[in-house]
Design a protein around this motif. Structure first.
Motif, short mmCIF file in Angstrom:
data_model
loop_
_atom_site.label_atom_id
_atom_site.label_comp_id
_atom_site.label_asym_id
_atom_site.label_seq_id
_atom_site.Cartn_x
_atom_site.Cartn_y
_atom_site.Cartn_z
N THR A 216 4.30 -0.45 0.70
CA THR A 216 3.25 -1.43 0.98
C THR A 216 3.90 -2.75 1.40
O THR A 216 5.14 -2.86 1.47
CB THR A 216 2.38 -1.67 -0.27
OG1 THR A 216 3.16 -2.34 -1.27
CG2 THR A 216 1.86 -0.34 -0.83
N ALA A 217 3.08 -3.75 1.65
CA ALA A 217 3.61 -5.05 2.04
C ALA A 217 4.34 -5.73 0.90
O ALA A 217 5.17 -6.63 1.12
CB ALA A 217 2.47 -5.93 2.55
N GLU A 218 4.05 -5.32 -0.33
CA GLU A 218 4.70 -5.92 -1.50
C GLU A 218 6.00 -5.19 -1.79
O GLU A 218 6.01 -3.96 -1.98
CB GLU A 218 3.78 -5.84 -2.71
CG GLU A 218 4.33 -6.52 -3.95
CD GLU A 218 3.37 -6.48 -5.12
OE1 GLU A 218 3.81 -6.86 -6.24
OE2 GLU A 218 2.21 -6.08 -4.94
N PRO A 219 7.14 -5.88 -1.82
CA PRO A 219 8.43 -5.22 -2.03
C PRO A 219 8.44 -4.41 -3.33
O PRO A 219 8.00 -4.88 -4.39
CB PRO A 219 9.42 -6.38 -2.11
CG PRO A 219 8.76 -7.49 -1.36
CD PRO A 219 7.28 -7.33 -1.61
N GLY A 220 8.94 -3.17 -3.24
CA GLY A 220 9.07 -2.32 -4.40
C GLY A 220 7.80 -1.60 -4.79
O GLY A 220 7.84 -0.78 -5.72
N VAL A 221 6.69 -1.85 -4.11
CA VAL A 221 5.42 -1.21 -4.43
C VAL A 221 5.07 -0.22 -3.33
O VAL A 221 5.16 -0.53 -2.14
CB VAL A 221 4.29 -2.24 -4.60
CG1 VAL A 221 2.99 -1.55 -4.99
CG2 VAL A 221 4.68 -3.27 -5.66
N THR A 290 -2.26 6.39 -4.83
CA THR A 290 -1.84 6.01 -6.18
C THR A 290 -0.74 4.95 -6.10
O THR A 290 0.27 5.14 -5.42
CB THR A 290 -1.33 7.25 -6.93
OG1 THR A 290 -2.37 8.23 -6.96
CG2 THR A 290 -0.90 6.90 -8.34
N VAL A 291 -0.91 3.86 -6.81
CA VAL A 291 0.05 2.75 -6.77
C VAL A 291 1.24 3.09 -7.66
O VAL A 291 1.07 3.55 -8.80
CB VAL A 291 -0.62 1.44 -7.22
CG1 VAL A 291 0.38 0.28 -7.15
CG2 VAL A 291 -1.84 1.13 -6.36
N ALA A 292 2.43 2.85 -7.12
CA ALA A 292 3.67 3.19 -7.84
C ALA A 292 4.74 2.15 -7.54
O ALA A 292 4.76 1.53 -6.47
CB ALA A 292 4.15 4.57 -7.41
N TRP A 293 5.63 1.95 -8.51
CA TRP A 293 6.73 1.01 -8.38
C TRP A 293 8.06 1.79 -8.28
O TRP A 293 8.30 2.70 -9.09
CB TRP A 293 6.77 0.06 -9.56
CG TRP A 293 5.78 -1.06 -9.46
CD1 TRP A 293 6.04 -2.35 -9.08
CD2 TRP A 293 4.37 -1.00 -9.73
NE1 TRP A 293 4.88 -3.09 -9.09
CE2 TRP A 293 3.83 -2.29 -9.49
CE3 TRP A 293 3.50 0.02 -10.14
CZ2 TRP A 293 2.49 -2.59 -9.65
CZ3 TRP A 293 2.15 -0.26 -10.29
CH2 TRP A 293 1.66 -1.55 -10.05
N LEU A 294 8.89 1.45 -7.32
CA LEU A 294 10.17 2.12 -7.11
C LEU A 294 11.11 1.87 -8.29
O LEU A 294 11.26 0.74 -8.76
CB LEU A 294 10.82 1.61 -5.82
CG LEU A 294 12.15 2.25 -5.42
CD1 LEU A 294 11.95 3.73 -5.06
CD2 LEU A 294 12.77 1.49 -4.25
N VAL A 295 11.74 2.94 -8.77
CA VAL A 295 12.74 2.86 -9.83
C VAL A 295 14.07 3.34 -9.26
O VAL A 295 14.21 4.51 -8.89
CB VAL A 295 12.34 3.73 -11.04
CG1 VAL A 295 13.41 3.63 -12.13
CG2 VAL A 295 10.99 3.31 -11.60
#
Length: 563
Positions: A216-221, A290-295
């Motif tokens: 997405t436009a938000e880094p890491g999301v 589904t929204v997810a954050w990179l690990v």
């Protein structure tokens, strides 16, 4: 470990045992209450691996686990299985799973006693060993709820690959409060973690995953779109999920509830109708936006999540060892109180042989489990400057996962048979344990996956072989059969092939278990194990120990008051 207080229970009135047609005789009394930590191998290993300070807590957990109330929790949680609710009464999508109150009691105790993520927040040497020992005792209640506690424990080191996420979630994952319900994670007092790796088309071959991750436009999301084939404990708060990002397979953190309070898209299509593990819900979730954050970095999903796998594989070994001990205790209790052909079953020579053989297997499994926990504790704490414990942990955990979990089904079947027809009846509890046993060899990689992983470690990480033989060398000269087995193992290692991987890993496991018993167990145990598992003086089934085996010595150690 936090102390759990329960109200004393009034003694129930005795059941009716006399009828006009017959009297109820020659039946064992109920096993509960009993002490699930009354296991010499468990307590000795706890002290030996640096967690003797936790013995009072483990003993308390054992008394609680063997109590009438906790044993009933395990039975009820499996009898009244979780139920999926996809929608509420108004038609809103909720994707919730309802559990029997007994499940929540089991979870409450497990989390409060530090059997989930707590060791990562405990600076004391041996904290991870203490958790494993507590699991060996508390697991006498129910195996199913060990799944979310195991995944919560294992999620922490993987999450640390993304420090800003770990800073938010780790304090809650390592807490000791069980706080069920779908709410904003940061507004809860404690969190549970799950994981979603496998898909229909690949199973253990996660590199074939097709779930897509779009930045997405938000880094890491990112947003995920796809489907997972086995995701246990869908009512956990957060999940570590593998998905294909632009630079390859990557690991993501997926919360059930987003920071703004809205529900993340986590559509539970159905719950699995499993052979065992019935108290625990295993599901097929669907992701769609589904929204997810990179690990961890993109493209390094397997590398990021592998530490989680190492932790859950240790728990597979632990849970198999627990099932062995639990069913051995049940069998020993039955034969101590049951008579046939004019004598107690316990006094029948052949039954003593069966029980002693089971006791050897159980002690070997428990001793190896605690050795693996000790290696994990020292490795993750950095108490291993030269790295041998890390290398030993890498190879021995895969070896133990393969072998101990493979022994579980045959072991529980033999223990069930000690009860005869009574053991084949559901209310004995033995069928539940028998159905549970095969899961541990499948979860976190089947037998082939683990055997091939051992070959991979030997090839890519030569230090693992050095660490293994360094461990075996500690028992050099103590038993000629063990020395010969180590020599055979060296030869076989040089001839290792994928086709022979299972046989190689079996030999590694038996040699390692024998070396631990030679060093730490009494002669009666070590000699019988080496004579049978290494010396070839053993039949196919349990109960084929040679005539010279010290059955009395073995049983006195494993089953108190056996005479």
């Amino acid at each position: 470990m936090a102390q759990i207080l329960t109200q004393p229970q009034a003694q129930p009135a005795p059941p009716v045992s006399s009828y006009g047609t017959h009297d109820v005789t020659n039946q064992p009394p109920p096993l509960a209450p009993y002490d699930a930590s009354d296991d010499v191998a468990l307590l000795e290993g706890l002290r030996r691996e640096g967690a003797g300070w936790a013995e009072p807590d483990v003993r308390r957990i054992g008394l609680l686990a063997g109590g009438v109330e906790a044993q009933e929790w395990g039975e009820l949680a499996n009898r009244h299985e979780p139920a999926l609710r996809t929608h509420d009464r108004y038609g809103h999508r909720v994707d919730e799973v309802d559990f029997h109150p007994s499940w929540h009691e089991l979870m409450r105790v497990a989390v409060a006693e530090g059997l989930a993520g707590a060791p990562w927040a405990d600076d004391r040497p041996g904290a991870h060993v203490a958790r494993t020992a507590g699991g060996l005792a508390w697991g006498h209640t129910d195996a199913g709820h060990g799944c979310p506690t195991s995944m919560t424990y294992a999620a922490v080191p993987a999450l640390r690959r993304q420090p800003e996420l770990a800073a938010v979630y780790e304090p809650l994952l390592t807490g000791r409060v069980y706080d069920p319900g779908l709410r904003v994670p940061t507004q809860k007092r404690g969190l549970l973690a799950g994981m979603g790796m496998t898909e229909k088309q690949g199973g253990s071959d996660v590199r074939t995953n097709t779930t897509a991750a779009l930045p997405t436009a938000e880094p890491g999301v990112y947003t995920l779109r796809g489907h997972k084939w086995f995701t246990s404990a869908p009512m956990c708060d957060v999940f570590l999920v593998l998905a294909q990002a632009p630079d390859g397979l990557s690991c993501f953190l997926v919360p059930r509830v987003l920071p703004d309070g809205t529900r993340n898209t986590f559509r539970v299509q159905r719950l699995k109708d499993k052979l065992g593990n019935r108290s625990n819900a295993s599901s097929e979730p669907e992701f769609d936006g589904t929204v997810a954050w990179l690990v961890g970095p993109e493209g390094q999903g397997v590398k990021t999540i592998i530490e989680m796998v190492n932790c859950t594989r240790l728990d597979c070994v632990m849970m198999s060892a627990t099932l062995m001990r639990k069913t051995l205790v049940e069998a020993g209790h039955h034969v101590r109180h049951r008579s046939a052909f004019g004598a107690r079953l316990l006094d029948q020579p052949l039954m003593r042989n069966v029980l002693a053989d089971l006791a050897l297997e159980s002690e070997a499994a428990t001793t190896l489990t605690l050795r693996l926990a000790g290696a994990a504790d020292r490795a993750v704490r950095g108490d291993d400057e030269q790295g041998p414990e890390r290398a030993f942990r890498r190879i021995a955990t895969a070896v133990g996962k393969y072998w101990v979990t493979k022994r579980g089904p045959a072991f529980t079947a033999e223990a069930l048979e000690c009860l005869g027809g009574n053991g084949y009846v559901e209310d004995s509890g033995m069928p539940r344990h028998y159905r549970e046993a095969p899961l541990l060899s499948i979860w976190e990689g089947s037998g082939n996956v683990n055997a091939l992983d051992v070959l991979r470690a030997l090839t890519r990480e030569p230090a693992t072989a050095d660490a293994l033989f360094g461990e075996l060398a500690l028992a050099r000269g103590a038993d000629a059969r063990l020395d010969a087995a180590v020599s055979r193992l060296r030869t076989r290692l040089g001839e290792a092939t994928p086709t022979g991987a299972r046989r190689l890993v079996e030999q590694m496991a038996l040699t390692l278990q024998a070396s631990l018993l030679v060093r730490h167990a009494p002669p009666a145990v070590a000699d019988a194990f080496c004579a049978t598992r290494l010396g070839g003086d053993w039949g196919y089934a349990f109960g084929t120990l040679p005539d010279g085996a010290d059955l009395d010595g073995i049983l006195e150690r494993s089953l108190p008051d056996t005479k």
